[in-house]
Design a protein around this motif. Structure first.
Motif, PDB file in Angstrom:
ATOM      1  N   LYS A 187       0.747  -1.165   0.144  1.00 51.97           N
ATOM      2  CA  LYS A 187      -0.329  -0.236   0.087  1.00 51.97           C
ATOM      3  C   LYS A 187       0.859   1.286  -0.367  1.00 51.97           C
ATOM      4  O   LYS A 187       1.976   1.170   0.104  1.00 51.97           O
ATOM      5  CB  LYS A 187      -1.249  -0.312   1.054  1.00 51.97           C
ATOM      6  CG  LYS A 187      -0.027   0.116   2.334  1.00 51.97           C
ATOM      7  CD  LYS A 187      -1.141   0.282   3.873  1.00 51.97           C
ATOM      8  CE  LYS A 187      -0.223   0.109   4.715  1.00 51.97           C
ATOM      9  NZ  LYS A 187      -1.529   0.285   5.746  1.00 51.97           N
ATOM     10  N   THR A 188       0.408   2.431  -0.099  1.00 56.33           N
ATOM     11  CA  THR A 188       0.577   3.910  -0.166  1.00 56.33           C
ATOM     12  C   THR A 188      -0.084   4.774  -0.343  1.00 56.33           C
ATOM     13  O   THR A 188      -1.112   4.704  -0.507  1.00 56.33           O
ATOM     14  CB  THR A 188       1.596   3.450  -1.528  1.00 56.33           C
ATOM     15  OG1 THR A 188       2.301   5.274  -1.445  1.00 56.33           O
ATOM     16  CG2 THR A 188       0.909   4.161  -3.015  1.00 56.33           C
ATOM     17  N   THR A 189       0.932   6.140   0.567  1.00 53.53           N
ATOM     18  CA  THR A 189      -0.455   6.809   0.625  1.00 53.53           C
ATOM     19  C   THR A 189       0.600   8.093  -0.311  1.00 53.53           C
ATOM     20  O   THR A 189       0.245   9.605  -0.222  1.00 53.53           O
ATOM     21  CB  THR A 189      -0.657   7.322   2.113  1.00 53.53           C
ATOM     22  OG1 THR A 189       0.547   7.725   2.758  1.00 53.53           O
ATOM     23  CG2 THR A 189      -1.290   6.539   2.620  1.00 53.53           C
TER      24      THR A 189
ATOM     25  N   SER B 179      -7.937   1.032  -4.255  1.00 51.28           N
ATOM     26  CA  SER B 179      -7.814   1.611  -2.882  1.00 51.28           C
ATOM     27  C   SER B 179     -10.124   1.443  -2.300  1.00 51.28           C
ATOM     28  O   SER B 179     -10.121   0.555  -3.027  1.00 51.28           O
ATOM     29  CB  SER B 179      -8.186   3.176  -3.199  1.00 51.28           C
ATOM     30  OG  SER B 179      -9.866   3.830  -4.138  1.00 51.28           O
TER      31      SER B 179
ATOM     32  N   ASP C 261      -7.103   6.245   6.074  1.00 53.02           N
ATOM     33  CA  ASP C 261      -6.752   7.330   4.569  1.00 53.02           C
ATOM     34  C   ASP C 261      -7.958   5.676   3.139  1.00 53.02           C
ATOM     35  O   ASP C 261      -7.261   4.541   3.103  1.00 53.02           O
ATOM     36  CB  ASP C 261      -5.731   6.770   4.070  1.00 53.02           C
ATOM     37  CG  ASP C 261      -6.295   7.993   2.305  1.00 53.02           C
ATOM     38  OD1 ASP C 261      -7.524   7.888   1.995  1.00 53.02           O
ATOM     39  OD2 ASP C 261      -5.462   8.561   2.128  1.00 53.02           O
TER      40      ASP C 261
ATOM     41  N   GLU D 261      -6.439   4.859  -0.090  1.00 50.96           N
ATOM     42  CA  GLU D 261      -4.872   4.019   0.062  1.00 50.96           C
ATOM     43  C   GLU D 261      -5.007   2.976  -0.760  1.00 50.96           C
ATOM     44  O   GLU D 261      -5.467   2.718  -1.019  1.00 50.96           O
ATOM     45  CB  GLU D 261      -4.079   3.746   1.342  1.00 50.96           C
ATOM     46  CG  GLU D 261      -3.495   4.330   2.723  1.00 50.96           C
ATOM     47  CD  GLU D 261      -3.491   3.357   3.564  1.00 50.96           C
ATOM     48  OE1 GLU D 261      -2.233   4.197   3.877  1.00 50.96           O
ATOM     49  OE2 GLU D 261      -3.943   2.686   3.985  1.00 50.96           O
TER      50      GLU D 261
END
Length: 297
Positions: free
Chosen positions: A22-24, A172, A201, A204
């Motif tokens: 995952k990433t933001t 997401s 979030d 994400e």
């Protein structure tokens, strides 16, 4: 469809979808951007259309009436049932291409799906005094913004190494919020078996095989934090719409079974302001997070 070309994706985004999950990180425009060929645009559009399960969700927009037991605290009205009536959906899709290869063609595409939802939030209400059997139907204007992200990558076709094809790499959750509203979910903690994760979030990006994975039949405990103890928080999923337990400190808890059938599903957490349900003069105000999950032994 709106398209914008971008040149790079933050290192964390690449690592997340290559192996970390995952990433933001945000995508940046400028520089030596990869220019999508017509075939790339067409393939990305077709791929999104052919994967409705990863684009749409079937829990938040349901018009199924929800009963509410107990008033609690000050209330101008006593909500008996409530539901959304969506009368207008305007959908737009923004596609951002990037990370060009040696020929200048992009290898990554971020698709952001937007929906502008309009209609009414309906409350069938009774007087605060249960002895008063009068009923009133209150309709509040609904104006919500729905957002979801998908990440696609162009890879070598294993059947023909001289060709490449696009595939869906990550998704997401969904964020739905009332335009001009102030009610917000801060985080949602998910606990089930060995799983214990807190999501901060809903947008994400997660690799497809790293979305929430639940074991068949296992109980799942959700703890939502809004910071406002007067909010009403609801669970949507499995054709069920139930109320979280209010812990009195701005957190809310709900437990549901994971189910026993494998496959992709969604569950939603919807925070409503107190006035949305308990004040006939207050505006509708909501923030919902919808998450994909799979049941897999």
């Amino acid at each position: 469809m709106k398209q914008r070309v971008w040149s790079g994706i933050a290192t964390l985004a690449i690592l997340a979808l290559a192996g970390c999950g995952k990433t933001t990180s945000s995508l940046q425009a400028g520089g030596n951007a990869g220019v999508p060929a017509g075939s790339d645009q067409a393939q990305v559009s077709t791929l999104v259309q052919n994967n409705p399960g990863y684009v749409n969700e079937d829990v938040w927009q349901s018009s199924q009436p929800q009963a509410l037991d107990g008033v609690g605290g000050f209330a101008a009205i006593r909500p008996l049932h409530f539901w959304r009536d969506i009368t207008s959906v305007t959908r737009t899709t923004e596609t951002q291409f990037g990370l060009p290869d040696s020929s200048g063609r992009p290898t990554v595409a971020l698709v952001i799906v937007h929906q502008h939802l309009m209609g009414t939030f309906n409350v069938l209400a009774g007087a605060p005094n249960p002895a008063d059997t009068s009923r009133a139907l209150i309709k509040k204007p609904l104006d919500d913004l729905w957002t979801r992200k998908l990440l696609l990558m162009r890879v070598t076709d294993p059947a023909d190494t001289s060709r490449t094809r696009w595939h869906l790499a990550g998704t997401s959750g969904v964020d739905v919020r009332t335009r001009g509203g102030s009610t917000r979910i801060a985080n949602v903690r998910i606990q089930s078996g060995s799983l214990d994760t807190t999501l901060t979030d809903p947008l994400e990006l997660h690799r497809l095989r790293h979305i929430v994975l639940l074991e068949p039949g296992e109980p799942v405990t959700l703890t939502a934090t809004t910071g406002n103890a007067s909010d009403v928080v609801l669970f949507y999923g499995f054709d069920s719409r139930r109320r979280f337990v209010n812990n009195g400190d701005g957190t809310f808890t709900f437990v549901f079974p994971a189910g026993r059938f494998p496959g992709l599903r969604h569950f939603g957490v919807d925070a409503l302001s107190h006035g949305t349900l308990f004040d006939d003069l207050a505006a509708y105000d909501s923030n919902a997070w919808v998450f994909p999950f799979t049941v897999d032994p």
